[in-house]
Motif scaffolding. Structure first.
Motif, short mmCIF file in Angstrom:
data_model
loop_
_atom_site.label_atom_id
_atom_site.label_comp_id
_atom_site.label_asym_id
_atom_site.label_seq_id
_atom_site.Cartn_x
_atom_site.Cartn_y
_atom_site.Cartn_z
N ALA A 1 66.44 -24.81 -18.15
CA ALA A 1 65.70 -25.96 -17.65
C ALA A 1 66.64 -27.16 -17.61
CB ALA A 1 64.51 -26.26 -18.54
N VAL A 2 66.62 -27.91 -16.51
CA VAL A 2 67.39 -29.16 -16.43
C VAL A 2 66.46 -30.37 -16.50
CG1 VAL A 2 69.36 -28.13 -15.24
CG2 VAL A 2 67.52 -29.16 -13.90
N ARG A 3 65.16 -30.08 -16.61
CA ARG A 3 64.16 -31.12 -16.86
C ARG A 3 63.07 -30.50 -17.72
NH1 ARG A 3 59.41 -30.29 -14.06
NH2 ARG A 3 59.54 -29.12 -12.12
N ILE B 1 58.65 -26.76 -22.39
CA ILE B 1 60.06 -26.36 -22.28
C ILE B 1 60.84 -27.64 -22.02
CG2 ILE B 1 61.75 -25.05 -20.94
CD1 ILE B 1 59.49 -23.04 -20.32
N PHE B 2 61.87 -27.86 -22.80
CA PHE B 2 62.65 -29.08 -22.70
C PHE B 2 63.94 -28.86 -21.92
CE2 PHE B 2 60.04 -29.45 -26.49
CZ PHE B 2 59.46 -30.69 -26.31
N ALA B 3 64.43 -29.92 -21.30
CA ALA B 3 65.71 -29.87 -20.60
C ALA B 3 66.76 -29.32 -21.56
CB ALA B 3 66.10 -31.26 -20.10
N GLU C 1 66.11 -30.27 -7.59
CA GLU C 1 64.84 -29.96 -6.92
C GLU C 1 64.00 -28.98 -7.72
OE1 GLU C 1 66.22 -30.41 -2.28
OE2 GLU C 1 66.62 -28.54 -3.34
N SER C 2 64.62 -27.95 -8.24
CA SER C 2 63.87 -26.89 -8.94
C SER C 2 63.66 -27.20 -10.41
CB SER C 2 64.61 -25.56 -8.82
OG SER C 2 65.83 -25.60 -9.53
N GLY C 3 64.54 -28.01 -10.99
CA GLY C 3 64.48 -28.25 -12.43
C GLY C 3 65.09 -27.12 -13.23
N LEU C 4 65.79 -26.20 -12.54
CA LEU C 4 66.36 -25.01 -13.18
C LEU C 4 67.76 -24.75 -12.67
CD1 LEU C 4 63.22 -22.80 -12.57
CD2 LEU C 4 63.94 -23.67 -14.81
N GLU C 5 68.57 -24.11 -13.51
CA GLU C 5 69.89 -23.66 -13.05
C GLU C 5 70.33 -22.44 -13.85
OE1 GLU C 5 72.98 -26.56 -13.44
OE2 GLU C 5 72.77 -26.70 -15.61
N ALA C 6 71.10 -21.59 -13.18
CA ALA C 6 71.68 -20.41 -13.83
C ALA C 6 73.05 -20.80 -14.38
CB ALA C 6 71.82 -19.27 -12.84
#
Length: 178
Positions: A67-69, A151-153, A48-53
């Motif tokens: 970034a995951v996307r 910013i790339f995945a 959903e966010s396109g981000l992860e820690a």
């Protein structure tokens, strides 16, 4: 919206999550030291966010934000939010690592808010790696995280904390491993 459960374990890299709508109860000490009320917080999944820690590429930095996307230049990735403080309260905060001045008499401390993705953004201490900036909005009690370039995945998100952060810090920044 699907959401993950946040706990100290998940914030530190443990697994957790559900497929249905759920929320976490966070009962943290506020930055000023007073106990806060438990609050239900819907935490977006990486999809959903396109981000992860996850573990940062900076040695000794702990978790970083990835970034995951892909994100285009100018895109808002997330918001830096947390406990809202006035100057007198901010001065009493012992660990200022997550404290951000938004403007006169306006600070945000995201240390007790583990669900705030922006709290995991590190400073690579190399302007060539900085890929986001903070757009401070004191009236909204937040700082938007804005992409300076594409910013790339898979990219780690880096911001320049500013010279005053490092001048007041006793932390020696680590090197980025590739």
């Amino acid at each position: 919206m699907a959401a993950s459960l946040v706990s100290d374990e998940t914030a530190a890299g443990g697994a957790g999550g559900t497929d249905d709508v759920s929320a976490s109860l966070l009962s943290d000490e506020s930055a000023a030291g007073a106990a806060t009320e438990a609050v239900a917080v819907a935490v977006p999944t990486p999809e959903e966010s396109g981000l992860e820690a996850r573990p940062s590429r900076i040695q000794g930095a702990g978790l970083g934000l990835f970034a995951v996307r892909d994100f285009d230049e100018g895109a808002v990735l997330c918001d830096y939010t947390g406990v809202s403080l006035r100057t007198v309260e901010a001065l009493r905060v012992k660990d200022k690592s997550y404290l951000m001045r938004l403007g006169p008499q306006s600070y945000i401390d995201s240390k007790p808010t583990l669900h705030v993705l922006a709290r995991y953004i590190n400073d690579a201490r190399d302007p060539r790696l900085t890929n986001v900036r903070f757009d401070k909005q004191p009236e909204a009690k937040r700082a938007r995280v804005v992409a300076l370039r594409k910013i790339f995945a898979g990219d780690e998100v880096y911001v320049d904390y500013g010279r005053w952060y490092w001048a007041a810090s006793d932390v020696t920044p680590g090197k980025v491993s590739r």
